[in-house]
Design a protein around this motif. Structure first.
Motif, PDB file in Angstrom:
ATOM      1  N   ILE A  18      41.057  33.750 -58.051  1.00  0.00           N
ATOM      2  CA  ILE A  18      40.190  34.477 -58.964  1.00  0.00           C
ATOM      3  C   ILE A  18      39.284  35.392 -58.163  1.00  0.00           C
ATOM      4  CG2 ILE A  18      38.338  34.234 -60.673  1.00  0.00           C
ATOM      5  CD1 ILE A  18      39.594  31.511 -61.383  1.00  0.00           C
ATOM      6  N   ARG A  19      39.314  36.671 -58.491  1.00  0.00           N
ATOM      7  CA  ARG A  19      38.411  37.625 -57.844  1.00  0.00           C
ATOM      8  C   ARG A  19      37.091  37.597 -58.593  1.00  0.00           C
ATOM      9  NH1 ARG A  19      40.027  43.097 -57.809  1.00  0.00           N
ATOM     10  NH2 ARG A  19      38.368  43.340 -56.313  1.00  0.00           N
ATOM     11  N   ILE A  20      36.018  37.543 -57.850  1.00  0.00           N
ATOM     12  CA  ILE A  20      34.691  37.412 -58.441  1.00  0.00           C
ATOM     13  C   ILE A  20      34.222  38.713 -59.107  1.00  0.00           C
ATOM     14  CG2 ILE A  20      33.395  37.978 -56.342  1.00  0.00           C
ATOM     15  CD1 ILE A  20      32.528  35.240 -58.912  1.00  0.00           C
ATOM     16  N   GLU A  21      34.680  39.866 -58.641  1.00  0.00           N
ATOM     17  CA  GLU A  21      34.193  41.139 -59.187  1.00  0.00           C
ATOM     18  C   GLU A  21      34.475  41.304 -60.683  1.00  0.00           C
ATOM     19  OE1 GLU A  21      35.180  41.709 -54.826  1.00  0.00           O
ATOM     20  OE2 GLU A  21      36.255  40.912 -56.552  1.00  0.00           O
ATOM     21  N   PRO A  22      35.695  41.052 -61.151  1.00  0.00           N
ATOM     22  CA  PRO A  22      35.920  41.181 -62.602  1.00  0.00           C
ATOM     23  C   PRO A  22      35.121  40.163 -63.413  1.00  0.00           C
ATOM     24  CG  PRO A  22      38.000  41.268 -61.421  1.00  0.00           C
ATOM     25  CD  PRO A  22      36.955  40.863 -60.426  1.00  0.00           C
ATOM     26  N   VAL A  23      34.960  38.965 -62.876  1.00  0.00           N
ATOM     27  CA  VAL A  23      34.184  37.943 -63.576  1.00  0.00           C
ATOM     28  C   VAL A  23      32.725  38.387 -63.667  1.00  0.00           C
ATOM     29  CG1 VAL A  23      33.394  35.545 -63.507  1.00  0.00           C
ATOM     30  CG2 VAL A  23      35.754  36.093 -62.885  1.00  0.00           C
TER      31      VAL A  23
ATOM     32  N   ASP B 244      30.715  52.243 -68.207  1.00  0.00           N
ATOM     33  CA  ASP B 244      31.514  53.017 -67.253  1.00  0.00           C
ATOM     34  C   ASP B 244      31.107  52.705 -65.820  1.00  0.00           C
ATOM     35  OD1 ASP B 244      32.880  54.182 -69.336  1.00  0.00           O
ATOM     36  OD2 ASP B 244      31.775  56.079 -69.258  1.00  0.00           O
ATOM     37  N   GLU B 245      29.814  52.600 -65.585  1.00  0.00           N
ATOM     38  CA  GLU B 245      29.300  52.286 -64.246  1.00  0.00           C
ATOM     39  C   GLU B 245      29.815  50.914 -63.788  1.00  0.00           C
ATOM     40  OE1 GLU B 245      25.037  50.856 -62.552  1.00  0.00           O
ATOM     41  OE2 GLU B 245      25.002  52.615 -63.855  1.00  0.00           O
ATOM     42  N   ILE B 246      29.743  49.950 -64.665  1.00  0.00           N
ATOM     43  CA  ILE B 246      30.226  48.604 -64.332  1.00  0.00           C
ATOM     44  C   ILE B 246      31.731  48.641 -64.082  1.00  0.00           C
ATOM     45  CG2 ILE B 246      30.568  46.267 -65.248  1.00  0.00           C
ATOM     46  CD1 ILE B 246      27.886  46.691 -66.805  1.00  0.00           C
ATOM     47  N   SER B 247      32.457  49.363 -64.910  1.00  0.00           N
ATOM     48  CA  SER B 247      33.914  49.434 -64.789  1.00  0.00           C
ATOM     49  C   SER B 247      34.358  50.083 -63.489  1.00  0.00           C
ATOM     50  CB  SER B 247      34.508  50.200 -65.973  1.00  0.00           C
ATOM     51  OG  SER B 247      34.230  49.525 -67.175  1.00  0.00           O
ATOM     52  N   ARG B 248      33.626  51.071 -63.029  1.00  0.00           N
ATOM     53  CA  ARG B 248      33.991  51.744 -61.772  1.00  0.00           C
ATOM     54  C   ARG B 248      33.935  50.793 -60.575  1.00  0.00           C
ATOM     55  NH1 ARG B 248      31.519  56.112 -64.194  1.00  0.00           N
ATOM     56  NH2 ARG B 248      29.475  55.634 -63.345  1.00  0.00           N
ATOM     57  N   GLU B 249      33.142  49.757 -60.694  1.00  0.00           N
ATOM     58  CA  GLU B 249      33.035  48.794 -59.600  1.00  0.00           C
ATOM     59  C   GLU B 249      34.278  47.918 -59.466  1.00  0.00           C
ATOM     60  OE1 GLU B 249      29.421  46.600 -60.195  1.00  0.00           O
ATOM     61  OE2 GLU B 249      28.240  48.446 -60.367  1.00  0.00           O
ATOM     62  N   ILE B 250      35.121  47.890 -60.484  1.00  0.00           N
ATOM     63  CA  ILE B 250      36.332  47.050 -60.460  1.00  0.00           C
ATOM     64  C   ILE B 250      37.554  47.852 -60.879  1.00  0.00           C
ATOM     65  CG2 ILE B 250      35.164  44.841 -60.814  1.00  0.00           C
ATOM     66  CD1 ILE B 250      36.173  45.171 -63.825  1.00  0.00           C
ATOM     67  N   LEU B 251      37.756  48.992 -60.298  1.00  0.00           N
ATOM     68  CA  LEU B 251      38.885  49.842 -60.709  1.00  0.00           C
ATOM     69  C   LEU B 251      40.216  49.128 -60.646  1.00  0.00           C
ATOM     70  CD1 LEU B 251      37.962  53.307 -59.183  1.00  0.00           C
ATOM     71  CD2 LEU B 251      37.933  52.608 -61.569  1.00  0.00           C
ATOM     72  N   TYR B 252      40.394  48.258 -59.686  1.00  0.00           N
ATOM     73  CA  TYR B 252      41.656  47.550 -59.533  1.00  0.00           C
ATOM     74  C   TYR B 252      41.393  46.056 -59.584  1.00  0.00           C
ATOM     75  CZ  TYR B 252      42.974  52.179 -58.153  1.00  0.00           C
ATOM     76  OH  TYR B 252      43.176  53.526 -58.136  1.00  0.00           O
TER      77      TYR B 252
ATOM     78  N   GLU C  88      30.472  39.309 -67.003  1.00  0.00           N
ATOM     79  CA  GLU C  88      29.156  38.720 -67.265  1.00  0.00           C
ATOM     80  C   GLU C  88      28.111  39.805 -67.519  1.00  0.00           C
ATOM     81  OE1 GLU C  88      28.557  36.280 -63.812  1.00  0.00           O
ATOM     82  OE2 GLU C  88      29.715  34.621 -64.654  1.00  0.00           O
ATOM     83  N   ARG C  89      28.170  40.894 -66.754  1.00  0.00           N
ATOM     84  CA  ARG C  89      27.206  41.988 -66.932  1.00  0.00           C
ATOM     85  C   ARG C  89      27.398  42.674 -68.277  1.00  0.00           C
ATOM     86  NH1 ARG C  89      27.762  45.554 -61.838  1.00  0.00           N
ATOM     87  NH2 ARG C  89      26.161  46.781 -62.877  1.00  0.00           N
TER      88      ARG C  89
END
Length: 97
Positions: free
Chosen positions: A17-22, A86-94, A26-27
């Protein structure tokens, strides 16, 4: 031959599990809560705010869930809220790595 699944193993041992999408989820859930919206209401309102989303598939097992989902039709997310998502989504592009 594949090894049989051991029910005693943690899910992360099957699929790391990658922590970034989780953390991003949460954000976004926190952002929904700040707007006093259920996460599903927020998510569907987000899809309704984007014309590139041709359809939104919803599901419910209880009437209350359907009520929360359909409430999205009454919600118009402000541009600054959409920008935050959008800002949050850019942090987890992949998100799948």
């Amino acid at each position: 031959m594949p090894r049989p699944l051991d029910p005693q193993r943690r899910p992360s041992e099957f699929c790391p599990i990658r922590i970034e999408p989780v953390a991003a989820t949460e954000r976004i859930a926190k952002l929904a809560a700040e707007l006093e919206l259920a996460p599903v209401t927020f998510a569907v309102a987000w899809t309704l705010a984007h014309d590139f989303v041709a359809s939104t598939i919803i599901g419910a097992t209880r009437v209350e869930q359907l009520d929360e989902t359909l409430r999205a039709s009454e919600v118009k997310l402000k541009p600054e809220v959409l920008a935050k998502v959008d800002e949050i989504s850019r942090e987890i592009l992949y998100p799948m790595g």
